[in-house]
Write a protein that holds these residues in place. Sequence first.
Motif, PDB file in Angstrom:
ATOM      1  N   THR A  87      30.572   4.706  -8.959  1.00  0.00           N
ATOM      2  CA  THR A  87      29.229   4.963  -9.501  1.00  0.00           C
ATOM      3  C   THR A  87      28.152   4.172  -8.749  1.00  0.00           C
ATOM      4  OG1 THR A  87      29.264   3.138 -11.070  1.00  0.00           O
ATOM      5  CG2 THR A  87      30.261   5.200 -11.808  1.00  0.00           C
TER       6      THR A  87
ATOM      7  N   THR B  32      22.945   1.837  -9.333  1.00  0.00           N
ATOM      8  CA  THR B  32      23.661   2.804 -10.154  1.00  0.00           C
ATOM      9  C   THR B  32      22.698   3.340 -11.218  1.00  0.00           C
ATOM     10  OG1 THR B  32      25.651   3.230 -11.440  1.00  0.00           O
ATOM     11  CG2 THR B  32      24.606   1.111 -11.794  1.00  0.00           C
TER      12      THR B  32
ATOM     13  N   GLU C 111      25.269   8.107 -14.256  1.00  0.00           N
ATOM     14  CA  GLU C 111      26.520   8.081 -13.477  1.00  0.00           C
ATOM     15  C   GLU C 111      27.575   7.208 -14.149  1.00  0.00           C
ATOM     16  OE1 GLU C 111      26.141   8.987  -9.050  1.00  0.00           O
ATOM     17  OE2 GLU C 111      24.682   7.425  -9.474  1.00  0.00           O
TER      18      GLU C 111
END
Length: 458
Positions: free
Chosen positions: A198, A85, A89
Amino acid sequence: MNLNATIAQLLARDGWTLDGHVARQGRRRISFFTPDTPVAKFQRIARQDRDRFLHLAVVVAATAAVMHRLRTPQLADRYPRALFTSLEELAGPLRPRTTTVATFHAEVLSNRPTEDRSHYRLVFRAPELSGLVPPQFFMMDTLPERFPFGARTVNRGPVDWTPRPMLKRPFGICRDFHPHFPADYLKRLALPPSLALTLHPPAPDHFDLLYKVLPEGLGTNLMTKLNRGDRVHMLGPLGQPFDVRPLRAAGVEEVHIIGGGVGMAPLITLVEALRFYAFPVKVFLGIATLASLRLQDELAVTFGESPRAAYVYLDDLLAAGVKPADIFLSCDMARPRRVRGLPAANLHQGLVPEQYRRFLRERPVPQAMAITCGPHRMMEVMTGICRAAGLPLKVLLEKRMGCGFGVCFSCVQKVRHADGSEDYARVCREGPLFDAEEIVWKPNSQPKWAGCGCAARC
Ligand SMILES: Cc1cc2nc3c(=O)[nH]c(=O)nc-3n(C[C@H](O)[C@H](O)[C@H](O)COP(=O)(O)OP(=O)(O)OC[C@H]3O[C@@H](n4cnc5c(N)ncnc54)[C@H](O)[C@@H]3O)c2cc1C
Ligand code: FES
């Protein structure tokens, strides 16, 4: 930005707690790491977890661009069995997916038929396709590299006058495989739904294509002769990606996937994406006979299943974590037998739209949407069924294609805009996924000027 506060906020929505850099819920744990964490930590988590996916490692990069570089197959060994991730995000909003088109050679790993030889499963390695977002597709040569572009005959002793196709053929990905992740990892993966939006798995490096051998098909018949080690020229990813993540904010609680025959193949990667992001999915599959699903024995190991009978689609769906009770099977030629633990009530003799219509009549569906692919007539019927039930439907169109990237206009489909005006859309460029209500389902919706129109089989 305070990373811990952002992650804690996301996890709290799903009943998880964050303690230091470790999130917990019951027996499940997620550990968050920076990209410079020693590889030994990732290896230890993977070793201790033994593919139960109860303990996950997540690499948090600063930006989405860095994160996508870290998850490429080339760097996969640096972060074994980790998800990815980025701070960007986590802080939202969700970033639209972009992909870069490439031309490259894919290496064939295997090419095996189903029991009745109506379908083949082609497994190939092509890291260049790792950015593909379903239902994007690719164009491929149907002959390997040793027969160069334009070679319409191949001189093997006596002259072989078999016609050779010069144009590439379009295909969707059926399944993708991620380095360090077992083929059926989605069966055990249960991510907190808010955080899941995400997260990203490592980029896939090899892929499955499931193709139907058309009786008159020049290209698909030649493809059956591809062998392990052959290099095949490809172009992709092409078409528009469909990001399923915003569906949650749009209030969609369940997605129905309806595939007619080989139309199911390009929908399986969509099922995988939906399962990864923790969406409930129900799948309706229509086929002619069970024999068209059963693979010849030795390929069963692809799925990590017993090397006895393996079933295309069904094993793919189960490996993607769809429960047998959520898979519905229609056979139009013969009564389906019990297979892979599907409940008897989910087996239907007849056509898949009939089964779906009955399903909608018998069970109240929550806020759902449907996605379908199959023969044109089937998709037209599905449009009527979903309209009557008030469900939004998307259709994945499979047109004949010349170029695959929007210049030849051989793939156009008549569409009707919201203001009632009619136009032609290029399936390769504006599609392949369309809102069903946009499509003008007429047999003559292909204009006379579409395609080159020549008599040669190119
Ligand atoms: C986005 C996309 C994804 C696809 N994904 C898959 C997939 O995952 N698996 C799969 O098996 N196929 C898929 N297809 C269809 C596949 O491209 C065709 O089956 C293939 O190109 C046929 O090639 P051929 O050379 O064997 O047939 P040809 O020799 O070109 O044609 C033989 C006969 O089949 C007809 N035909 C060819 N292609 C089509 C078509 N697309 N629709 C209707 N009739 C056609 C022709 O009119 C002709 O009569 C996809 C197509 C698109 C556009
Ligand atoms: S295939 Fe050429 S425009 Fe679509």
